[in-house]
Structure formats: C-alpha cells, structure tokens
Design an enzyme around this catalytic site. Sequence first.
Site, mmCIF file in Angstrom:
data_model
loop_
_atom_site.group_PDB
_atom_site.id
_atom_site.type_symbol
_atom_site.label_atom_id
_atom_site.label_comp_id
_atom_site.label_asym_id
_atom_site.label_seq_id
_atom_site.Cartn_x
_atom_site.Cartn_y
_atom_site.Cartn_z
ATOM 1 N N GLU A 770 0.871 -1.187 0.000
ATOM 2 C CA GLU A 770 0.000 0.000 0.000
ATOM 3 C C GLU A 770 0.896 1.222 0.000
ATOM 4 O O GLU A 770 1.700 1.396 0.922
ATOM 5 C CB GLU A 770 -0.856 0.033 1.280
ATOM 6 N N CYS A 804 -2.182 8.891 4.036
ATOM 7 C CA CYS A 804 -2.086 8.587 2.602
ATOM 8 C C CYS A 804 -3.393 8.931 1.912
ATOM 9 O O CYS A 804 -3.435 9.190 0.716
ATOM 10 C CB CYS A 804 -1.664 7.150 2.342
#
Length: 1011
Positions: A770, A804
């Site tokens: 990720e 993020c």
Amino acid sequence: MSASFPLPVTTPENKTRQPDLEALIQQWGEKILALIDAAETPSLFSKKGFYGTLMEWAMADEHFKTQLFRFVDVLPTLSSSSEISRHLKEYLGDDQVKLSPALRLGLKAATGASWLFGAGVKAQVTGMARQFMLGNDEKEIVGTLRKLNEQGSAFTVDILGEAVVSEAEADQFAQRYLDLMDLLARQIGRWPHPCKSNESPRGQLSPLNLSVKISALYSQIQPADPDTAIDRISARLRPILRRASELGAFINFDMESYALKDLTLRLFKTIFDEPEFTLSPACGLAMQAYLKDCEADLNDMISWARTRRRRITVRLVKGAYWDYETVIAQQQHWPVPVFAQKAETDANFEKLSLALLENEETVHGAFGTHNVRSIAHVLAQAERLRIDQRNFEFQMLYGMADPIKSAVLDLGYRLREYCPVGELLPGMAYLVRRLLENTSNEGFLANKFAKGASRDELLKPPIAEIMGRSPSLSTIQYQSSTTFQTSPFHNEPHTDFTIASERQRMAAAIQEQRKKLGQRRPLIINNKPVPTPDWLPSLNPANQSEVIGYAAQATVAEAEAALAAARAAQPDWGRRLPADRAAQLEKMASLMRRDKAALCALEILEAGKNWAEADADVAEAIDFCKFYAAVMRDLGCPQRTQTIPGESNLLHWWPRGAGIIIAPWNFPLAILTGMTTAAVVAGNSVIMKPSDQTPMIGARLMDLFLEAGFPPGVVNLLTGPGGKIGAHLVAHPQIDFIAFTGSKEVGLRIWESAGHTAPGQVNLKKVVCEMGGKNCIIVDNDADLDEAVVGAISSGFSYQGQKCSALSRLVVLSDAYEKFMDRLIAAAASMRVGPAEVPGNMIGPVISRHAQQRILALIESGKQEAKLAWQGTVPNDPNACYVPPTLFTDVPAQSRLFREEIFGPVLAVTRSRDFDEALQLANDSEFALTGGCYSRSPINIERAKAEMVCGNLYINRSITGAMVERQPFGGFKMSGGGTKAGGREYIQNFLVPRVVTENCLRRGFAPADEP
Ligand SMILES: Cc1cc2nc3c(=O)[nH]c(=O)nc-3n(C[C@H](O)[C@H](O)[C@H](O)COP(=O)(O)OP(=O)(O)OC[C@H]3O[C@@H](n4cnc5c(N)ncnc54)[C@H](O)[C@@H]3O)c2cc1C
C-alpha cells in the site's frame, strides 16, 4: 408550587387520582379543534393551491419527496436558467420520478406543470420559502413584525446563515445580531401599541426578543475542548448581551444538535453568572423533550435559576433534529439520545410542561409546539394548577399552523412567533426542515391538515399509545450490516469527548504516560527480550528534547534469528483451529479497549496526533482485531464451491508461512495491528517492523501480543534500520510474504526485490503493498459550500496532511471558485495550531525534523510553480517540528505541486472550466488512492462515481477516516496492488486457497448428505 422532580405523568394509575385531567385536556382540545376547523386551511395544505398539491405528492411518495426537497435545497445556488432546468430534469424529470398518471394530471390542473417543467421555478420556491422566513430586506422584516405586533402576536427573531466555518464568519454573525437588535429597537420604539402577547401579570415583557445559535459564534468548536469554546463564544456574546441590556431586549439560546447540548447549557449558566449579566438582559433557552436527558437537564436548570433567584424562560420544544440524531448515533455506535417513539416524546413533553407550570415562579414557561394535544395538555394543567392564563406563553414558527395560532390568541393566551430573517440561500436548509416537518407522517400538522385524522386520533393521550406498543420499539435498533455466519461485527465507537469524564480520562492518561517516558524497549524474538548495543531515541514531534523512549536497533543477525523463530513457530500455529486463533485476536481487542486511553496518550506524544485522531487510530486497531477474527472464523469453515450430486467440492484456506510486516508511522497502531493480525489469524507467523518514528507504539503492541498469550515465535518485534534489516528480510528466500504500507519509493523497491527468486526459495512471495496518493476533491458549481469547505479542511489538514488518504489537490469549478476559496482560506486561517496534547488543537507538528525540512523545501520550490494563496502561522518553537499549513492556487497540472506526494499540510488548488475538465484533472495522476466530489447534480455525482480513478471515492463528505468493513481501504496504480485493508478479502492475501474434490459415489450409491 415548587414541586420537586420527578413529576407525575398521566398514567392509567394516577389517572384515577386525577379523574378530571384527561377530560379537561379533551375539552380544551375540542375547543381548539373547533376554532381551527372554522378557519381556512393553511395554504401549504390547501388542496386548491399549488403548494398543497406538491405537499400531497410528497406525502404520498417518499422518493418524490426526497427528489423535491433535494432540488429545493440546491436551487438557490443555481444562477442561470439553463442550470435550473438541468437540475430540475435531473431531480424531477420523467426518468427520475415515476408519477402515477393521476398525480401528474392533478399537478397539471394545479398549474404546477409550468413550475415543474418550465420557467418561474426559482420564484415559486422563493415564494414557498417566504412563507416561512422574513427575507433580508429591512423594510420587509420590520413590516412583517409590525403586522404581527398589531395582530397581537409577539415575536422572536432568528438569523439564518450559512454554517460558520471561520472566525471571520463568526465575527460577521455576531455583528449581524447587534445590527438586527439596533434596527428593531429603533423601529419598535415607533410602533403605537405594545403587543398584547407581551403583557403578563408579572409585568411587560421585552418586545425585542432575539434567538441566538451558539454555533454561529465560534467556528472551531471541538468536543475535546469545551473550555476554549466557552471562552470564544462568551467573548462574542458579551457585546450582544450588553447591547441587549441597554435596549431591554430578551436573549434566547436556541438548542441545536445533541453534540452542542451540554456546551449550550454550560455556556448559559456560566455567562449569566458573570456579575455583569446576573440581572439583565432577560434570558432563556430552548430545551428538547425528545432527549432522554431532558428531564434531568430541566431539573438542573430550574434549580440553577431558583438558587440564583433569576427568573428565566424555558422554551420547551420537542426537537428539530430527530433524524440527524438517530443517524449520527448509529453511525458512531453511540447510545441514541432521543426517544424512539413519537408518543414517548409527546409524553415527555407533557411531563416537562407540567414541571414548567409547577415551577412557574422560577421559570417562565414557553411552549413551542403546533400540536393541539400538547397545547390542550398545557391548558388543562394550568387550569388545574390555577395558573393565570397569561403567566406562560405559546411559541410557534412563522408560517406554520396559522389556524392554531389564531385559536390560541382567540382563547386569550399569549403567543410568540419564531421569525427567521436572512438570505434565501442559507434559508433553504431551514425551508427543507419546515417542509419535512409539515410532511412528516408522524407529525401533528400533516395528520390534521393533510390526512384529516379524526378528533380522537389527534387528541389521543400519548401514554395510551406507548402502552399499546411493543417495548422493543422504544429502542432504536442498530442495523447491523455484517453478514458473518459465525460472529457479528460492529465498529468500535470513537470516544465521545463531549462527555467530561472521557476528557478527564484522556488528560490523566497523558500525564501518566509522561511518567513512563525514556524506557529502553528491546527486540522481542520467541517472546523473549533481546537487547542490542545500539538504541535509537524516539522524539516527541512537538518537543524534540523530549525522548519518548529508546528502541533497540537490530542487525542482520537478529533479523535472521527472528526469521528462524517465526519459521519454527509457524507449523504448529498454522495447524491450530482458525476459531482458536480468532479468539486470540478477540483477546487483543479487549486488551486494547482496556488500554485505550493509554495507547492514545502514547500516540499523542510519539506521533503528534491530536486527541480525536489518536482515538480513531486506536479504535481502528481494535476493529482490525475483531474484524479479521470474524472473517477468519468464516473462512475456517470449508466452503462448498458448487452443489452437485455424487461429488463434494470444498474450498479450504492454508497459511502462506512466515512473513515480514513493514508499517508506517502515520497510523502507528492501526496499520501495524491490521497487517499483523490479518497475517497471524490466518495461521502465519510474522516479524513485525514498526516505523523508526513510532517504535514505542510498536513495542506497546508487542506487549499486548505477549499478554494475549500468542505462542513464542508467532509474532516477533524487530526495530531497527529498515534499509538494512527490512531489505535483508524482503530479499530472504525463506520469507513467504511481505505486507508493506509506506512510500512509493520503498514500496517499489520491495515489489522488485520480492519478485526476484533466490536459490533455494520454495515459494513465490506474496506482496501486499500500500503506497501513497495524490488525492483530489472536485468541488462542483452547485456544491454545498458549507460542507465542501469543512470537508476540504478536514481532508487536507487533519493530522497535518500526513495521511495517505489526505486531500492534496482541489479542483474547483469556476462558478464556485471565488466564494469557495474565500471561505476556504478564512476557514484555514481559523484552525488552531499547537501541540497535539492540548485538546482542541487541530494542527500539530509534523512527524520529524527531517519531514519538516523536506516539506518546507517543497513549499519553497512550489512558490516558483504556483501562486502562494495563503500560509498559516505556527508557534515559534524551535523544539517543535511545525510546518505552516499552506494553500497554493493556479497550480499547473504539470507542476511538482500537482503531481508529487507531499505528505504534509499543503493543498494545491486548480480552477476548472467545467465538470469534464475537472474529471480529467482529477484523473491526471500516477496515483489512485482516494478521491472525492462535492456536487448536488445527480448526473455529475453519477459521473464521478463511474469515472474518478481511485480506490476509495467519497461523495459529499471528507475523504479520510475509512472505517473497517464499512469502507475497505486501498488503491491501485502507484498507490498499491489493489488490496483492501479492512475488507473481507484482505485476509486471503495471507492464505493460499485449496480445493478438495471427493467422489462420493461408491458402486453407484450416493449418500443423501455429502460431507
Ligand atoms: C417557537 C419554536 C422554536 C423552536 N426552537 C427550537 C430549538 O431551539 N431547537 C429545536 O431542536 N427545535 C426547535 N423548534 C422546532 C421544534 O422542535 C419542532 O417544531 C417541533 O418538534 C415540532 O413539534 P410539534 O409539537 O409542533 O409537532 P408534533 O408533530 O407533535 O411533533 C413532531 C416532533 O416529534 C418528535 N418525533 C418525531 N418522530 C419521532 C419518533 N419516532 N420518536 C420520537 N420523537 C419523534 C420530533 O421532535 C418531531 O419534531 C422550535 C419550534 C418552535 C415552535
């Protein structure tokens, strides 16, 4: 007359003691209904009128109602007739609402067709709105109020406004209250007669009555910090109260959502206790009978007034936010604060009405209702208690229930109308609330005027209805969305910091945590501590001279030892029953819940998260434990792939082996926990490598694994230099999987390294990777800017933009651009910046000195690429790692600012011509993580859903804060491999599927039930 609580309610038992009360209520009710029936039906319900037809439709068809009210809501933002007809078609065109031919004909006959399908729609809706609000023109406002005065109806004025999102807007609002008071004071002085409804046996009441909303006086109300809210609101209220005292005006506090209730009560008590305001101005507040707490709060307010010998007014209402309160409580998994049945609210209203009447020497009762039964109950009780009929008043909303108002006045009672003034645009939310109220199936008005309910129905004692219903209806049932076969899953509630004890718990936990700083935390291999010669200090981002602790620094030798331990432990662990492994995760969840405040405190100090952010991170970690446990329990039962006679086909899952978990610092507990628990509950063993920035949180998590009783070697803690030990393990032939969350740079290196097959390697490595994002929100021309501004601020700046999922690119359509940017900059300038441990600070320091310097350098170079539109100020503290929140505008699509991930409080804004261009700009990125769109165009919303390239798309809300199971999280392109943390399939990344097929036919004989 000073009865103490709890007060009797008319129950069947005590009815025998007051045999005449119910009869009296019925008599009053009938009297009022007779007067109403003799009057004209309110235009909103008149079958002859156009509005009446629309309301009839809305009541007959829920979908039409939603579409109509949504259209009404967006309409004032639409400036051109083409935009209006586009929206009209999108909301109410033939394809959108399937109206029955009879209704369609009915509408045409009611001259509605031109409204619905043609011109003049804005004027019609304005006309509709005008029924409920006084507009913005001083002359008109004064004219209407004067007319009410002459008709014998007093008033209270309320200012409608956009949600206050900045301190500048709060200043403007305060000034509007002052200006309105001055205007009205000048005009009222010229009116020939005082209003009859302001005459009471206790003396003349103030003709100038102002209703104030406290949320309009401070833009940064934070549940964790009511003290600052009280300070700031008080500072803006004092001039208003002073002016009210000079003018002899009355100030009422409206009651808003439940989250503001305690703050409102506290503010009321604090400010009217200030020596300057103990005697004047005259004051009061609204209290909501739909709240289960209301009785206790009213009790408390009455004693407060009695102790101070201060006569206050309590406007008793049922409450205007029932839907909102039930939805929010369910979303948050908090107790629902409102009653579940309408009859319970009605019964409570009666109970509290009696309390007000019985304490009428201390409180002036103002009954805010349009319900004839509720009114009749007040009248009957007042008569029974022999209270002068002008010692209390009724209050009703301007434009609502006119025949009821006339009846109350005709019977010689006092009436006050609640009159909202202000512009149409912010008034739309108010209009929609009124339309909902008028069309509510449960509401008195719709039942009386639209459905023609019988007299008995309308006057029925609420208690009789409660008794006749099932008790289960008294609680709102949470709707569980989960479909697990073996165990239910609910998200862990976030802490409600409006509760004082929760705030105290957190403050105490921070103090406690501080006493434990500076510890040396060794590696943990095979459940044993392993010290190292080197120790890395972990520093508080808000104070670089404060060492949170020292983390052991592993070398390749310890990495090898940890891997050996993991490999040795895995086979036994993998053979355990999935349900046993799940139970261990559930134990982890309960340990984390026990230590929630302490874990938050550590995050606040080590990661610089503010209270709410830290709390959300810990809640998410608990969710991961519970959720992956539930998923594994299901996956642990072999699943039949197809049912076919004579053959059994079952899908089983096996663990992959041993892996390494490489976690970031920005969700220091949740991500590390999520990746680790998913892997271990699947039967794997792991080496857990927390970030260098947050190793103490990693060590605390390891403590919990040990306490939960995980066998030696299943989870190992390896802190140290990622570039060396992380890289060594990723490349290791005996590593079966890697779970990584972090930067693109490191992620791609891992991806590449794991793809290389070393000699002796027996497995293809699975990589769960990720990475970052360059996330974009589109703000459409018709967006609700109240929401878009708040959403952009929280998405872009919460946790200093270091998520993020954070917003870093804003694409704003040109018609909305100027206004949106003005409000966005003002809102950004209002954010409170400072150490995260101080409750109420929204912006804290960034994670480290290195990050601070990197972001500051990017801001510097950004100035060459785009226009620096705004930059905030930060505390001048050389020990802290602050970066001023920054906004760039006119950012070219090819610039670094627009393309590169910054991971800090920096927003790049671009203007776009139209929605096509906005979509193209939003999608012009190598990343695809989160995205958002604020729009009230159904077609544009559908386009955003279909065309925006991102893993998690949010419509009309902020783009951070994904919840486990609700919003499985993760992106694609350069944002990640398409895995979804917190989703059902996530665990499968750590498993290999096996299908076992057995031929069940033996000599032509097939058993009836195959295994
Ligand atoms: C002058 C005035 C001032 C007001 N000021 C405020 C204020 O400051 N704050 C505020 O919140 N409201 C305020 N209101 C709005 C008021 O709350 C609503 O107008 C009122 O609730 C409608 O009640 P009613 O008695 O007229 O109608 P009714 O039709 O008898 O009651 C409707 C009310 O019942 C409640 N209800 C509906 N369904 C359910 C259910 N399933 N379970 C439990 N309860 C249910 C809701 O409160 C709903 O509004 C004010 C109203 C007036 C008249």
